[in-house]
Design an enzyme around this catalytic site. Structure first.
Site, PDB file in Angstrom:
ATOM      1  N   ARG A 279       0.854  -1.180   0.000  1.00 30.98           N
ATOM      2  CA  ARG A 279       0.000   0.000   0.000  1.00 30.98           C
ATOM      3  C   ARG A 279       0.896   1.238   0.000  1.00 30.98           C
ATOM      4  NH1 ARG A 279      -2.180  -3.480   4.041  1.00 30.98           N
ATOM      5  NH2 ARG A 279      -4.264  -4.278   3.520  1.00 30.98           N
TER       6      ARG A 279
ATOM      7  N   LYS B 279      -1.949  -1.834   7.694  1.00 29.54           N
ATOM      8  CA  LYS B 279      -3.360  -1.607   7.965  1.00 29.54           C
ATOM      9  C   LYS B 279      -3.812  -2.472   9.130  1.00 29.54           C
ATOM     10  CE  LYS B 279      -7.773  -1.179   5.542  1.00 29.54           C
ATOM     11  NZ  LYS B 279      -8.471  -1.322   4.248  1.00 29.54           N
TER      12      LYS B 279
ATOM     13  N   HIS C  86      -2.624   1.856  -6.032  1.00 33.75           N
ATOM     14  CA  HIS C  86      -3.422   0.643  -5.827  1.00 33.75           C
ATOM     15  C   HIS C  86      -3.523  -0.182  -7.105  1.00 33.75           C
ATOM     16  CE1 HIS C  86      -6.068  -1.663  -3.211  1.00 33.75           C
ATOM     17  NE2 HIS C  86      -6.782  -1.923  -4.281  1.00 33.75           N
TER      18      HIS C  86
ATOM     19  N   ARG D 241      -0.625  -2.469  -7.003  1.00 33.92           N
ATOM     20  CA  ARG D 241      -0.885  -3.507  -5.985  1.00 33.92           C
ATOM     21  C   ARG D 241      -1.821  -4.561  -6.551  1.00 33.92           C
ATOM     22  NH1 ARG D 241      -1.439  -4.459  -0.355  1.00 33.92           N
ATOM     23  NH2 ARG D 241      -3.530  -4.964   0.368  1.00 33.92           N
TER      24      ARG D 241
ATOM     25  N   HIS E 251      -4.004  -8.963   3.912  1.00 33.48           N
ATOM     26  CA  HIS E 251      -5.450  -9.003   4.117  1.00 33.48           C
ATOM     27  C   HIS E 251      -5.768  -9.820   5.364  1.00 33.48           C
ATOM     28  CE1 HIS E 251      -6.382  -8.207  -0.412  1.00 33.48           C
ATOM     29  NE2 HIS E 251      -6.178  -7.094   0.268  1.00 33.48           N
TER      30      HIS E 251
ATOM     31  N   TYR F 283      -9.680 -11.365  -6.226  1.00 35.27           N
ATOM     32  CA  TYR F 283      -8.756 -11.527  -7.350  1.00 35.27           C
ATOM     33  C   TYR F 283      -9.049 -12.793  -8.142  1.00 35.27           C
ATOM     34  CZ  TYR F 283      -6.278  -7.713  -5.192  1.00 35.27           C
ATOM     35  OH  TYR F 283      -5.967  -6.495  -4.666  1.00 35.27           O
TER      36      TYR F 283
END
Length: 352
Positions: free
Chosen positions: A188, A213, A284, A287, A310, A319
């Site tokens: 990120r 995150k 992004h 990414r 994640h 994805y």
């Protein structure tokens, strides 16, 4: 690069207001006396900080509460006890009707986020015995949109973007290293901005992501090509950008400082535009492209989940919906219209 001139420019920039440097200025809440909605909203945000919520989460909640408080004050609603479910439903309709300066409505995800912040705020008020019942407990949220992320870049497109920086310029070498790292690791933008020198282990070819995150740490691999450009930047360029010998940031601006994430976004957007690939995007997109290319290359989705940081596998599973190559292969092998037709055998026609 003239070090004296760079130092003067850096000093000048550091003396400017934060909002003029691409930073995100904190949203100010309306104020009110003890017991008022505004006063309790400030206490609620403080409680989030005490519970170790991330700064981004707190700012998002602050923004939602400010929007609600201004709306409530216009209607002479200033006490928590004055807020009922019908009033919150009226605010929900206001969110749906509200238009930004460009005339566009708030996205469904933004509406859900703001209403979710209110639900949590009124739940907190109930737990603090400020309210006897939570007026937001049965508030029905807008149905989420099931949208696919933007189409990832193709291999030739991502190579075109990465090749844009002018590597005859020291800053071009730095920017090339940053683009290579985005594509190699799927970081990120905020994670890249916070990287420090000791986070990179050249020998092991790994990168330590600290407090990503959700305040989560993780370790990710760095590909050979990205490492080559990182080493070139560290050996040839970073020493020329340093204004302080103890500066910990891995990537430095021309003012010898760590990057602001917004500045990185503008830089990547500029390079994508210059690549002339007829695709908008920013950090992004790289990414997303990294994850999709690895999935199409055969990577297990659980490894991609760990790479991207994640928390839930469901987040990474998106994805599997945008990676079309496997589906195309199955389609070619199984669809009747794609199978080669066998020549008709001699004498198999109709007999007259």
């Amino acid at each position: 690069m003239n070090r004296k001139k760079g130092h003067q420019r850096g000093k000048h920039l550091r003396n400017r207001d934060q909002d003029k440097r691409g930073g995100n200025r904190a949203v100010e809440l309306p104020t009110g006396p003890p017991g008022s909605l505004a006063h309790e909203a400030a206490a609620y945000l403080e409680s989030l900080a005490v519970r170790n919520y991330t700064a981004d989460t707190i700012e998002g909640r602050r923004d939602a509460l400010k929007f609600f408080l201004l709306w409530a004050h216009e209607r002479e609603l200033r006490q928590p006890s004055e807020i009922t479910k019908p009033i919150l439903e009226s605010h929900q309709r206001h969110l749906w009707r509200w238009r930004k300066k460009n005339g566009k409505p708030l996205g469904v995800s933004t509406q859900r986020s703001r209403l979710g912040s209110l639900r949590d705020f009124f739940s907190w008020l109930t737990k603090q015995d400020i309210l006897t019942a939570n007026p937001a407990s049965e508030l029905e949220m807008p149905r989420p949109e099931k949208r696919l992320p933007k189409e990832p870049l193709g291999l030739h497109q991502v190579e075109a973007v990465i090749a844009v920086p002018d590597i005859a310029d020291p800053l071009g070498i730095r920017d090339r290293a940053m683009l290579e790292l985005f594509y190699s690791t799927g970081l990120r933008r905020g994670e890249l901005a916070k990287l420090e020198l000791h986070d990179l282990n050249r020998e092991r070819q790994t990168l330590q992501i600290r407090q990503g995150k959700g305040h989560k740490d993780r370790v990710v691999p760095v590909g050979d090509r990205a490492l080559v450009w990182l080493e070139r930047y560290l050996d040839e360029v970073r020493p020329r950008l340093m204004l302080r010998t103890n500066e910990p940031a891995l990537f430095l601006t021309s003012y010898g400082e760590a990057f602001n994430p917004d500045v990185i976004s503008r830089m990547v957007t500029k390079y994508i535009k210059k690549a002339d690939i007829d695709r908008p995007g920013s950090c992004h997109l790289l990414r997303h492209t990294c994850a999709t290319h690895m999935l199409e290359g055969g990577a297990d989705i659980r490894f991609i989940q760990q790479l991207l940081g994640h928390e839930k596998l469901e987040t990474t599973a998106i994805y599997t919906q945008v990676s079309i190559e496997q589906l195309k292969d199955v389609h070619r092998r199984t669809h009747p219209a794609e199978k080669p037709k066998k020549p008709r055998e001699e004498g198999s026609g109709d007999q007259s």
